[in-house]
Enzyme design. Structure first.
Site, PDB file in Angstrom:
ATOM      1  CG  ASP A   1      -2.011   0.988   1.200  1.00  0.00           C
ATOM      2  OD1 ASP A   1      -2.457   1.326   0.094  1.00  0.00           O
ATOM      3  OD2 ASP A   1      -2.449   1.413   2.290  1.00  0.00           O
ATOM      4  CG  HIS A   2      -0.563   4.938   0.566  1.00  0.00           C
ATOM      5  ND1 HIS A   2      -0.945   6.037  -0.162  1.00  0.00           N
ATOM      6  CD2 HIS A   2      -1.663   4.547   1.252  1.00  0.00           C
ATOM      7  CE1 HIS A   2      -2.221   6.311   0.071  1.00  0.00           C
ATOM      8  NE2 HIS A   2      -2.682   5.403   0.913  1.00  0.00           N
TER       9      HIS A   2
ATOM     10  CG  ASP B   1       0.148   7.996  -3.159  1.00  0.00           C
ATOM     11  OD1 ASP B   1      -0.175   8.817  -4.041  1.00  0.00           O
ATOM     12  OD2 ASP B   1      -0.167   8.127  -1.965  1.00  0.00           O
TER      13      ASP B   1
ATOM     14  CD  GLU C   1      -3.949   8.514  -3.720  1.00  0.00           C
ATOM     15  OE1 GLU C   1      -3.893   9.644  -3.200  1.00  0.00           O
ATOM     16  OE2 GLU C   1      -3.636   7.472  -3.111  1.00  0.00           O
TER      17      GLU C   1
ATOM     18  N   GLY D   1      -6.901   8.462   8.429  1.00  0.00           N
ATOM     19  CA  GLY D   1      -7.014   8.780   9.851  1.00  0.00           C
ATOM     20  C   GLY D   1      -8.449   9.066  10.252  1.00  0.00           C
TER      21      GLY D   1
END
Length: 287
Positions: A82-83, A104, A134, A182
């Protein structure tokens, strides 16, 4: 272990969402896999580059643990990086055995985003590894527990989405429609009109980052409008923290001081929360 593309194609055809649950320990891995097996749900185990850099997890050790842990399970599982921020770390994840990676480059210009994403697409070619890109800037900060606000000026442009996909050939696209990493500041205000416009432009599955804090009704609406992968981390971190606090607030002479008991409370709280999300995402009994 399967590619994420394979999972998302089925989700798209049948109209349900798949949770991509970020992990930071073997306790999280056990809780998520056991939840998926019990719910008979496909699942995506995600490890972010940020958490690797912070020293929370080791790519090599985690992949080996997961490969051993899934033996005997009857559900499809994708392992997602991820990312991804650097080509080097993405390549390392590929070599370790990940079946899906995300690059990303949303903070770069459109041209640079496309250029860098194409590098990863070329690396993964003929390897049965899915690629997520993204477009637009998602609010907040990956792995950040602070309250975050989305900036509408940085949302995904539906008119650019098709160009991005045609020039990169990614398998899934993470979009910015008011979602944040978040905790949210107040009630999430998601731009469903923008999401619908993006869905009308592109044919591939769309991805929502910042799934923690969104209502069940909104999740169902997101899935109806093309979101088939939902990243979920902060919500599990919150229930894990609450379970730890409750454990620590109890008289240790009654509960004991064995740290293993604390891990068991984290396992239980995360497993229950993941099972709840699988029901909400409608992925239960789809595995």
């Amino acid at each position: 272990m399967v590619s994420m593309k394979e999972l998302l194609q089925d989700a798209q055809q049948q109209g349900y969402g798949i949770g991509a649950f970020n992990i930071t320990s073997t306790t999280y891995i056990d809780a998520i896999l056991d939840a998926a097996q019990e719910k008979k749900s496909p699942v995506i185990i995600a490890i972010s580059e940020g958490h690797v850099r912070k020293g929370y997890v080791s790519l090599e050790a985690t992949v080996k643990y997961i490969q051993q842990r899934i033996k005997g399970l009857s559900i499809p599982i994708a392992l997602h990086f991820d990312h991804g921020e650097t080509i080097e770390m993405i390549e390392k994840a590929i070599n370790c055995g990940f079946t899906s990676v995300m690059i990303d480059r949303s903070h770069e210009t459109l041209e640079q985003n496309i250029k860098d994403t194409r590098i990863i697409v070329d690396i993964c070619k003929n390897k049965n590894i899915s690629i997520e890109g993204e477009l637009g800037m998602i609010g907040g900060k990956e792995g950040d527990g602070h309250i975050n606000i989305a900036d509408s000026s940085l949302f995904t442009d539906p008119n650019i989405a098709l160009k991005y996909i045609q020039e990169t050939n990614v398998d899934a696209l993470a979009v910015a429609i008011g979602n944040v990493h978040g905790r949210y500041s107040g009630k999430p205000n998601l731009d469903f009109y923008r999401l619908q416009a993006i869905k009308n432009q592109v044919a591939i599955p769309l991805v929502l980052h910042g799934g923690s804090g969104i209502s069940e009704d909104d999740f169902r609406k997101l899935i109806q409008n093309g979101i088939y992968k939902i990243n979920f981390y902060s919500g599990n971190a919150q229930v894990a923290y609450s379970s730890c606090k409750e454990f620590m607030d109890t008289d240790p002479l009654q509960r004991g001081v064995d740290i293993g008991e604390l891990f068991k409370t984290v396992y239980k709280s995360v497993k229950e929360n993941v099972m709840l999300q699988m029901d909400i995402f409608m992925s239960s009994n789809k595995g």
